[in-house]
Design a protein around this motif. Structure first.
Motif, PDB file in Angstrom:
ATOM      1  N   VAL A 192      27.549 -34.212  -1.450  1.00 50.22           N
ATOM      2  CA  VAL A 192      26.753 -35.014  -2.386  1.00 50.22           C
ATOM      3  C   VAL A 192      27.631 -35.561  -3.507  1.00 50.22           C
ATOM      4  O   VAL A 192      27.476 -36.709  -3.927  1.00 50.22           O
ATOM      5  CB  VAL A 192      25.572 -34.193  -2.952  1.00 50.22           C
ATOM      6  N   ASP A 193      28.563 -34.763  -3.979  1.00 51.71           N
ATOM      7  CA  ASP A 193      29.451 -35.212  -5.051  1.00 51.71           C
ATOM      8  C   ASP A 193      30.357 -36.361  -4.628  1.00 51.71           C
ATOM      9  O   ASP A 193      30.802 -37.140  -5.466  1.00 51.71           O
ATOM     10  CB  ASP A 193      30.301 -34.046  -5.576  1.00 51.71           C
ATOM     11  N   ARG A 194      30.629 -36.479  -3.336  1.00 51.82           N
ATOM     12  CA  ARG A 194      31.477 -37.578  -2.847  1.00 51.82           C
ATOM     13  C   ARG A 194      30.710 -38.885  -2.681  1.00 51.82           C
ATOM     14  O   ARG A 194      31.317 -39.947  -2.541  1.00 51.82           O
ATOM     15  CB  ARG A 194      32.124 -37.206  -1.514  1.00 51.82           C
ATOM     16  N   LEU A 195      29.374 -38.819  -2.658  1.00 45.62           N
ATOM     17  CA  LEU A 195      28.557 -40.018  -2.485  1.00 45.62           C
ATOM     18  C   LEU A 195      28.443 -40.783  -3.806  1.00 45.62           C
ATOM     19  O   LEU A 195      28.374 -40.179  -4.877  1.00 45.62           O
ATOM     20  CB  LEU A 195      27.149 -39.644  -2.021  1.00 45.62           C
ATOM     21  N   SER A 196      28.392 -42.094  -3.721  1.00 44.69           N
ATOM     22  CA  SER A 196      28.145 -42.901  -4.919  1.00 44.69           C
ATOM     23  C   SER A 196      26.668 -42.770  -5.294  1.00 44.69           C
ATOM     24  O   SER A 196      25.842 -42.316  -4.481  1.00 44.69           O
ATOM     25  CB  SER A 196      28.477 -44.370  -4.645  1.00 44.69           C
ATOM     26  N   ASP A 197      26.325 -43.173  -6.493  1.00 46.63           N
ATOM     27  CA  ASP A 197      24.926 -43.117  -6.922  1.00 46.63           C
ATOM     28  C   ASP A 197      24.044 -43.946  -5.991  1.00 46.63           C
ATOM     29  O   ASP A 197      22.952 -43.523  -5.626  1.00 46.63           O
ATOM     30  CB  ASP A 197      24.777 -43.617  -8.359  1.00 46.63           C
ATOM     31  N   ASP A 198      24.508 -45.116  -5.605  1.00 45.49           N
ATOM     32  CA  ASP A 198      23.727 -45.971  -4.710  1.00 45.49           C
ATOM     33  C   ASP A 198      23.509 -45.308  -3.352  1.00 45.49           C
ATOM     34  O   ASP A 198      22.423 -45.409  -2.776  1.00 45.49           O
ATOM     35  CB  ASP A 198      24.411 -47.327  -4.517  1.00 45.49           C
ATOM     36  N   GLU A 199      24.524 -44.628  -2.838  1.00 42.20           N
ATOM     37  CA  GLU A 199      24.385 -43.924  -1.560  1.00 42.20           C
ATOM     38  C   GLU A 199      23.406 -42.766  -1.678  1.00 42.20           C
ATOM     39  O   GLU A 199      22.566 -42.563  -0.794  1.00 42.20           O
ATOM     40  CB  GLU A 199      25.738 -43.391  -1.088  1.00 42.20           C
ATOM     41  N   ARG A 200      23.497 -42.025  -2.766  1.00 46.46           N
ATOM     42  CA  ARG A 200      22.556 -40.911  -2.978  1.00 46.46           C
ATOM     43  C   ARG A 200      21.124 -41.408  -2.996  1.00 46.46           C
ATOM     44  O   ARG A 200      20.238 -40.821  -2.372  1.00 46.46           O
ATOM     45  CB  ARG A 200      22.841 -40.208  -4.304  1.00 46.46           C
ATOM     46  N   ILE A 201      20.901 -42.494  -3.711  1.00 51.70           N
ATOM     47  CA  ILE A 201      19.550 -43.048  -3.829  1.00 51.70           C
ATOM     48  C   ILE A 201      19.064 -43.537  -2.474  1.00 51.70           C
ATOM     49  O   ILE A 201      17.917 -43.291  -2.085  1.00 51.70           O
ATOM     50  CB  ILE A 201      19.525 -44.160  -4.893  1.00 51.70           C
ATOM     51  N   SER A 202      19.922 -44.190  -1.724  1.00 50.71           N
ATOM     52  CA  SER A 202      19.551 -44.683  -0.403  1.00 50.71           C
ATOM     53  C   SER A 202      19.200 -43.535   0.545  1.00 50.71           C
ATOM     54  O   SER A 202      18.185 -43.582   1.248  1.00 50.71           O
ATOM     55  CB  SER A 202      20.701 -45.512   0.166  1.00 50.71           C
ATOM     56  N   PHE A 203      20.028 -42.497   0.554  1.00 48.38           N
ATOM     57  CA  PHE A 203      19.745 -41.326   1.391  1.00 48.38           C
ATOM     58  C   PHE A 203      18.429 -40.684   0.967  1.00 48.38           C
ATOM     59  O   PHE A 203      17.610 -40.328   1.818  1.00 48.38           O
ATOM     60  CB  PHE A 203      20.875 -40.296   1.282  1.00 48.38           C
ATOM     61  N   ALA A 204      18.218 -40.519  -0.324  1.00 45.51           N
ATOM     62  CA  ALA A 204      17.003 -39.866  -0.818  1.00 45.51           C
ATOM     63  C   ALA A 204      15.759 -40.672  -0.436  1.00 45.51           C
ATOM     64  O   ALA A 204      14.750 -40.098  -0.015  1.00 45.51           O
ATOM     65  CB  ALA A 204      17.079 -39.688  -2.328  1.00 45.51           C
ATOM     66  N   ARG A 205      15.823 -41.983  -0.562  1.00 43.21           N
ATOM     67  CA  ARG A 205      14.672 -42.822  -0.186  1.00 43.21           C
ATOM     68  C   ARG A 205      14.361 -42.682   1.299  1.00 43.21           C
ATOM     69  O   ARG A 205      13.193 -42.621   1.691  1.00 43.21           O
ATOM     70  CB  ARG A 205      14.949 -44.272  -0.531  1.00 43.21           C
ATOM     71  N   THR A 206      15.383 -42.630   2.103  1.00 42.98           N
ATOM     72  CA  THR A 206      15.181 -42.482   3.546  1.00 42.98           C
ATOM     73  C   THR A 206      14.565 -41.125   3.859  1.00 42.98           C
ATOM     74  O   THR A 206      13.646 -41.022   4.682  1.00 42.98           O
ATOM     75  CB  THR A 206      16.512 -42.659   4.299  1.00 42.98           C
ATOM     76  N   ILE A 207      15.043 -40.087   3.205  1.00 41.30           N
ATOM     77  CA  ILE A 207      14.532 -38.734   3.429  1.00 41.30           C
ATOM     78  C   ILE A 207      13.059 -38.637   3.051  1.00 41.30           C
ATOM     79  O   ILE A 207      12.263 -38.008   3.742  1.00 41.30           O
ATOM     80  CB  ILE A 207      15.370 -37.701   2.626  1.00 41.30           C
ATOM     81  N   LEU A 208      12.676 -39.295   1.964  1.00 39.36           N
ATOM     82  CA  LEU A 208      11.289 -39.223   1.524  1.00 39.36           C
ATOM     83  C   LEU A 208      10.331 -39.891   2.498  1.00 39.36           C
ATOM     84  O   LEU A 208       9.139 -39.591   2.495  1.00 39.36           O
ATOM     85  CB  LEU A 208      11.138 -39.842   0.133  1.00 39.36           C
ATOM     86  N   ARG A 209      10.820 -40.776   3.340  1.00 37.87           N
ATOM     87  CA  ARG A 209       9.969 -41.433   4.339  1.00 37.87           C
ATOM     88  C   ARG A 209       9.698 -40.522   5.541  1.00 37.87           C
ATOM     89  O   ARG A 209       8.759 -40.771   6.298  1.00 37.87           O
ATOM     90  CB  ARG A 209      10.626 -42.724   4.807  1.00 37.87           C
ATOM     91  N   ALA A 210      10.505 -39.503   5.717  1.00 36.98           N
ATOM     92  CA  ALA A 210      10.329 -38.565   6.834  1.00 36.98           C
ATOM     93  C   ALA A 210       9.258 -37.539   6.476  1.00 36.98           C
ATOM     94  O   ALA A 210       8.986 -37.292   5.299  1.00 36.98           O
ATOM     95  CB  ALA A 210      11.650 -37.856   7.135  1.00 36.98           C
ATOM     96  N   THR A 211       8.663 -36.949   7.492  1.00 33.34           N
ATOM     97  CA  THR A 211       7.691 -35.890   7.231  1.00 33.34           C
ATOM     98  C   THR A 211       8.429 -34.697   6.625  1.00 33.34           C
ATOM     99  O   THR A 211       9.607 -34.457   6.944  1.00 33.34           O
ATOM    100  CB  THR A 211       6.960 -35.460   8.513  1.00 33.34           C
ATOM    101  N   PRO A 212       7.758 -33.939   5.771  1.00 38.27           N
ATOM    102  CA  PRO A 212       8.446 -32.833   5.078  1.00 38.27           C
ATOM    103  C   PRO A 212       9.170 -31.862   5.992  1.00 38.27           C
ATOM    104  O   PRO A 212      10.279 -31.432   5.691  1.00 38.27           O
ATOM    105  CB  PRO A 212       7.307 -32.137   4.315  1.00 38.27           C
ATOM    106  N   GLY A 213       8.616 -31.534   7.126  1.00 40.24           N
ATOM    107  CA  GLY A 213       9.263 -30.600   8.038  1.00 40.24           C
ATOM    108  C   GLY A 213      10.517 -31.157   8.699  1.00 40.24           C
ATOM    109  O   GLY A 213      11.390 -30.405   9.117  1.00 40.24           O
ATOM    110  N   ASP A 214      10.592 -32.471   8.787  1.00 39.69           N
ATOM    111  CA  ASP A 214      11.730 -33.115   9.440  1.00 39.69           C
ATOM    112  C   ASP A 214      12.852 -33.484   8.474  1.00 39.69           C
ATOM    113  O   ASP A 214      13.921 -33.896   8.911  1.00 39.69           O
ATOM    114  CB  ASP A 214      11.281 -34.405  10.149  1.00 39.69           C
ATOM    115  N   ARG A 215      12.614 -33.363   7.186  1.00 44.14           N
ATOM    116  CA  ARG A 215      13.584 -33.828   6.188  1.00 44.14           C
ATOM    117  C   ARG A 215      14.947 -33.145   6.264  1.00 44.14           C
ATOM    118  O   ARG A 215      15.967 -33.832   6.238  1.00 44.14           O
ATOM    119  CB  ARG A 215      12.995 -33.713   4.793  1.00 44.14           C
TER     120      ARG A 215
END
Length: 61
Positions: A23-46
């Motif tokens: 996570v520390d190696r990711l840029s802020d934009d990458e972190r936000i993009s990954f987080a947005r994608t994760i939130l679209r998945a069902t909680p059990g699949d995240r």
């Protein structure tokens, strides 16, 4: 992007099992993009979806 959004994205990635070193190696934009994608998945699949995305090195669109 607002710093609080980037901080929240980092917390979300850590909550779902991303190693802090990765996570520390990711840029802020990458972190936000990954987080947005994760939130679209069902909680059990995240955690699995996050690990898959990190292995591939990209956030799914």
């Amino acid at each position: 992007m607002d710093d609080s959004v980037a901080r929240d994205a980092k917390r979300l990635l850590l909550r779902y099992g991303a190693p802090i070193a990765v996570v520390d190696r990711l840029s802020d934009d990458e972190r936000i993009s990954f987080a947005r994608t994760i939130l679209r998945a069902t909680p059990g699949d995240r955690p699995g979806k996050l690990k898959e995305m990190l292995r591939e090195g990209r956030a799914a669109q």
